[in-house]
Design a protein around this motif. Sequence first.
Motif, PDB file in Angstrom:
ATOM      1  N   ALA A   6       0.815  -1.224   0.000  1.00  0.00           N
ATOM      2  CA  ALA A   6       0.000   0.000   0.000  1.00  0.00           C
ATOM      3  C   ALA A   6       0.846   1.270   0.000  1.00  0.00           C
ATOM      4  CB  ALA A   6      -0.938  -0.005   1.208  1.00  0.00           C
ATOM      5  N   LEU A   7       2.028   1.204   0.629  1.00  0.00           N
ATOM      6  CA  LEU A   7       2.914   2.385   0.656  1.00  0.00           C
ATOM      7  C   LEU A   7       3.222   2.912  -0.733  1.00  0.00           C
ATOM      8  CD1 LEU A   7       5.755   1.699   3.292  1.00  0.00           C
ATOM      9  CD2 LEU A   7       4.177   3.639   3.257  1.00  0.00           C
ATOM     10  N   LEU A   8       3.332   1.998  -1.695  1.00  0.00           N
ATOM     11  CA  LEU A   8       3.686   2.396  -3.058  1.00  0.00           C
ATOM     12  C   LEU A   8       2.564   3.184  -3.729  1.00  0.00           C
ATOM     13  CD1 LEU A   8       5.266  -0.981  -4.252  1.00  0.00           C
ATOM     14  CD2 LEU A   8       6.514   1.100  -3.627  1.00  0.00           C
ATOM     15  N   PHE A   9       1.349   3.053  -3.180  1.00  0.00           N
ATOM     16  CA  PHE A   9       0.190   3.653  -3.838  1.00  0.00           C
ATOM     17  C   PHE A   9      -0.411   4.814  -3.057  1.00  0.00           C
ATOM     18  CE2 PHE A   9       0.805  -0.438  -5.722  1.00  0.00           C
ATOM     19  CZ  PHE A   9       0.617  -0.183  -7.071  1.00  0.00           C
ATOM     20  N   ASN A  10       0.293   5.254  -2.031  1.00  0.00           N
ATOM     21  CA  ASN A  10      -0.122   6.483  -1.361  1.00  0.00           C
ATOM     22  C   ASN A  10       0.076   7.655  -2.318  1.00  0.00           C
ATOM     23  OD1 ASN A  10      -0.749   5.214   1.032  1.00  0.00           O
ATOM     24  ND2 ASN A  10       1.240   5.611   1.983  1.00  0.00           N
ATOM     25  N   PRO A  11      -0.889   8.521  -2.482  1.00  0.00           N
ATOM     26  CA  PRO A  11      -0.681   9.707  -3.328  1.00  0.00           C
ATOM     27  C   PRO A  11       0.477  10.543  -2.781  1.00  0.00           C
ATOM     28  CG  PRO A  11      -3.001   9.440  -2.791  1.00  0.00           C
ATOM     29  CD  PRO A  11      -2.251   8.486  -1.920  1.00  0.00           C
ATOM     30  N   PHE A  12       1.090  11.296  -3.669  1.00  0.00           N
ATOM     31  CA  PHE A  12       2.193  12.175  -3.259  1.00  0.00           C
ATOM     32  C   PHE A  12       1.919  13.583  -3.751  1.00  0.00           C
ATOM     33  CE2 PHE A  12       6.131  14.462  -4.010  1.00  0.00           C
ATOM     34  CZ  PHE A  12       6.755  14.332  -2.775  1.00  0.00           C
ATOM     35  N   GLU A  19      -0.395  16.752  -7.405  1.00  0.00           N
ATOM     36  CA  GLU A  19      -0.468  15.439  -6.761  1.00  0.00           C
ATOM     37  C   GLU A  19      -0.250  14.319  -7.764  1.00  0.00           C
ATOM     38  OE1 GLU A  19      -3.263  14.414  -3.390  1.00  0.00           O
ATOM     39  OE2 GLU A  19      -4.163  13.166  -4.977  1.00  0.00           O
ATOM     40  N   LEU A  20       0.563  13.339  -7.365  1.00  0.00           N
ATOM     41  CA  LEU A  20       0.734  12.102  -8.120  1.00  0.00           C
ATOM     42  C   LEU A  20      -0.134  11.032  -7.490  1.00  0.00           C
ATOM     43  CD1 LEU A  20       4.625  11.983  -8.605  1.00  0.00           C
ATOM     44  CD2 LEU A  20       2.905  13.204  -9.967  1.00  0.00           C
ATOM     45  N   LYS A  21      -0.698  10.168  -8.315  1.00  0.00           N
ATOM     46  CA  LYS A  21      -1.625   9.151  -7.801  1.00  0.00           C
ATOM     47  C   LYS A  21      -0.905   8.043  -7.039  1.00  0.00           C
ATOM     48  CE  LYS A  21      -1.647   6.853 -12.316  1.00  0.00           C
ATOM     49  NZ  LYS A  21      -2.437   6.604 -13.536  1.00  0.00           N
ATOM     50  N   ARG A  51       3.245   2.599 -21.357  1.00  0.00           N
ATOM     51  CA  ARG A  51       3.862   2.627 -20.031  1.00  0.00           C
ATOM     52  C   ARG A  51       3.351   3.760 -19.139  1.00  0.00           C
ATOM     53  NH1 ARG A  51       6.623   0.244 -23.763  1.00  0.00           N
ATOM     54  NH2 ARG A  51       7.745  -1.650 -23.116  1.00  0.00           N
ATOM     55  N   SER A  52       2.412   4.547 -19.645  1.00  0.00           N
ATOM     56  CA  SER A  52       1.992   5.753 -18.919  1.00  0.00           C
ATOM     57  C   SER A  52       0.779   5.556 -18.021  1.00  0.00           C
ATOM     58  CB  SER A  52       1.684   6.884 -19.912  1.00  0.00           C
ATOM     59  OG  SER A  52       2.844   7.261 -20.615  1.00  0.00           O
ATOM     60  N   GLU A  53       0.086   4.438 -18.156  1.00  0.00           N
ATOM     61  CA  GLU A  53      -1.190   4.282 -17.456  1.00  0.00           C
ATOM     62  C   GLU A  53      -1.024   4.025 -15.957  1.00  0.00           C
ATOM     63  OE1 GLU A  53      -5.439   1.996 -18.171  1.00  0.00           O
ATOM     64  OE2 GLU A  53      -3.783   1.694 -19.568  1.00  0.00           O
ATOM     65  N   GLY A  54      -0.019   3.216 -15.586  1.00  0.00           N
ATOM     66  CA  GLY A  54       0.098   2.824 -14.184  1.00  0.00           C
ATOM     67  C   GLY A  54       0.836   3.818 -13.310  1.00  0.00           C
ATOM     68  N   VAL A  55       1.924   4.371 -13.827  1.00  0.00           N
ATOM     69  CA  VAL A  55       2.792   5.241 -13.022  1.00  0.00           C
ATOM     70  C   VAL A  55       2.135   6.595 -12.768  1.00  0.00           C
ATOM     71  CG1 VAL A  55       4.949   4.144 -13.753  1.00  0.00           C
ATOM     72  CG2 VAL A  55       4.009   6.034 -15.104  1.00  0.00           C
ATOM     73  N   GLY A  56       2.621   7.281 -11.738  1.00  0.00           N
ATOM     74  CA  GLY A  56       2.099   8.598 -11.437  1.00  0.00           C
ATOM     75  C   GLY A  56       2.700   9.698 -12.300  1.00  0.00           C
ATOM     76  N   MET A  57       3.904   9.445 -12.819  1.00  0.00           N
ATOM     77  CA  MET A  57       4.605  10.470 -13.581  1.00  0.00           C
ATOM     78  C   MET A  57       5.548   9.796 -14.575  1.00  0.00           C
ATOM     79  SD  MET A  57       6.550  13.785 -11.956  1.00  0.00           S
ATOM     80  CE  MET A  57       8.178  13.164 -11.527  1.00  0.00           C
ATOM     81  N   VAL A  58       5.639  10.359 -15.768  1.00  0.00           N
ATOM     82  CA  VAL A  58       6.572   9.881 -16.797  1.00  0.00           C
ATOM     83  C   VAL A  58       7.597  10.970 -17.069  1.00  0.00           C
ATOM     84  CG1 VAL A  58       6.831   9.261 -19.236  1.00  0.00           C
ATOM     85  CG2 VAL A  58       4.924   8.332 -17.912  1.00  0.00           C
ATOM     86  N   ALA A  96      -2.932  11.730 -21.471  1.00  0.00           N
ATOM     87  CA  ALA A  96      -4.214  11.070 -21.752  1.00  0.00           C
ATOM     88  C   ALA A  96      -4.350   9.753 -21.006  1.00  0.00           C
ATOM     89  CB  ALA A  96      -4.361  10.838 -23.253  1.00  0.00           C
ATOM     90  N   LYS A  97      -3.228   9.172 -20.608  1.00  0.00           N
ATOM     91  CA  LYS A  97      -3.242   7.910 -19.860  1.00  0.00           C
ATOM     92  C   LYS A  97      -3.282   8.136 -18.346  1.00  0.00           C
ATOM     93  CE  LYS A  97      -3.064   4.995 -23.309  1.00  0.00           C
ATOM     94  NZ  LYS A  97      -4.141   4.004 -23.546  1.00  0.00           N
ATOM     95  N   GLY A  98      -3.363   9.391 -17.929  1.00  0.00           N
ATOM     96  CA  GLY A  98      -3.527   9.683 -16.508  1.00  0.00           C
ATOM     97  C   GLY A  98      -2.240   9.930 -15.744  1.00  0.00           C
ATOM     98  N   SER A  99      -1.139  10.132 -16.453  1.00  0.00           N
ATOM     99  CA  SER A  99       0.151  10.365 -15.806  1.00  0.00           C
ATOM    100  C   SER A  99       0.606  11.795 -16.046  1.00  0.00           C
ATOM    101  CB  SER A  99       1.194   9.390 -16.364  1.00  0.00           C
ATOM    102  OG  SER A  99       2.453   9.609 -15.774  1.00  0.00           O
ATOM    103  N   LYS A 100       1.387  12.343 -15.118  1.00  0.00           N
ATOM    104  CA  LYS A 100       2.027  13.635 -15.342  1.00  0.00           C
ATOM    105  C   LYS A 100       3.165  13.449 -16.345  1.00  0.00           C
ATOM    106  CE  LYS A 100      -0.538  15.651 -12.258  1.00  0.00           C
ATOM    107  NZ  LYS A 100      -1.665  16.509 -12.717  1.00  0.00           N
ATOM    108  N   ALA A 101       3.373  14.440 -17.208  1.00  0.00           N
ATOM    109  CA  ALA A 101       4.391  14.366 -18.262  1.00  0.00           C
ATOM    110  C   ALA A 101       5.500  15.374 -17.992  1.00  0.00           C
ATOM    111  CB  ALA A 101       3.762  14.638 -19.629  1.00  0.00           C
TER     112      ALA A 101
END
Length: 373
Positions: A6-12, A19-21, A51-58, A96-101
């Motif tokens: 769960a720690l990996l998925f805490n927003p930042f 905010e990153l998801k 590769r952009s859908e899962g991560v919070g930022m690319v 568009a995949k929900g990640s910061k660019a």
Amino acid sequence: MNQKYALLFNPFSFKNGIELKNRLIMAPMTNFSSNPDGTVTDQEIRYYERRSEGVGMVITACTNVTANGKGFPGEFAGDTDEMIPSLRKLASAIKAKGSKAILQIFHGGREVPPELVPNGDVVSASDIPSAEGKPVPRSLDAHEVESIIRDFGEATRRAIEAGYDGVEIHGANGYLIQQFFSPHANRREDQWGGSLGKRMAFPLAVVDSVKKAVAEHADDSFLVGYRFSPEEPTTPGITMADTLALVDALSVKKLDYLHVSLMDFWSEPRRGVEDKRPRIEIINERVGDLVPVIGVGSIYTADDALAAIKTGVPLIALGRELIIDPDFVKKIEQGKESEIVTKIDKTKQEELVVPDPLWKAIVSTPGWFPGVD
């Protein structure tokens, strides 16, 4: 999801409120796959989308801020306004995949291949080649130094106009910004070299140029990060003591993050400090309360990522692993972490959506990726 992760998925949240998801980031990786004119190809767009859908930022591959800063064949460019539509195409695909660019900006300095730059003119802080047999660079004059500093600001303006959420200043991996900081590459005796403080002058001036462009063309939500390599193997070379002085100076520049470039997250200092803890822990302890630190390096499993985040480093970047398994983040989220692939499957280029030039480089370079002998 297994609550263990769960720690990996805490927003930042960055200090500016962005905010990153989650705590997982796609690391910047050269892919050699752009068009000869420096525009982004459809293959690259698909590679980033995958590769952009899962991560919070690319964080994208590096883009050169001047024509003579191009470090690789097939690198996309950010050195003219004509490149803005191309840059925008990539930013839009990632977002568009929900990640910061985040657009990584750099100048290759003495590491550029002569055939890729105008008149084969390879430049650096001083006329010192990086290794025997490498091109001997021309030392930049004071006017050219100032011009390149401005070019970093102009590339930042283009990133803003292209719709990126931020830029990362690439001061790592032996390129021009690091060359000015390095006692190996920088033998100058003017305001840009000599003492440790003067060797820091160029990196800090680049930061100021980028921040000025943000103040003029963006709002507070635009992120600025800085990537650095903590040590060099050469003597003379950057030591951990040098780097701690640099991060002290960077930490007061109101940057949004510092990104430590490492092949192995757990690597220890070579010299410069009497401390055997991993470099990343030393750096995070030094400045982590002032500026968020991103760690990276040989993180291939969910447990690797969890161990890294438990050090207190708030953000973890994944490079090679996201090429090996683009679904790394999704698999942890779905409780399928046991299905994560940790070695490249040389039969699955199409499924992994890896551009041809990058794929050829991976499968022909033993030791670079797990699974390539």
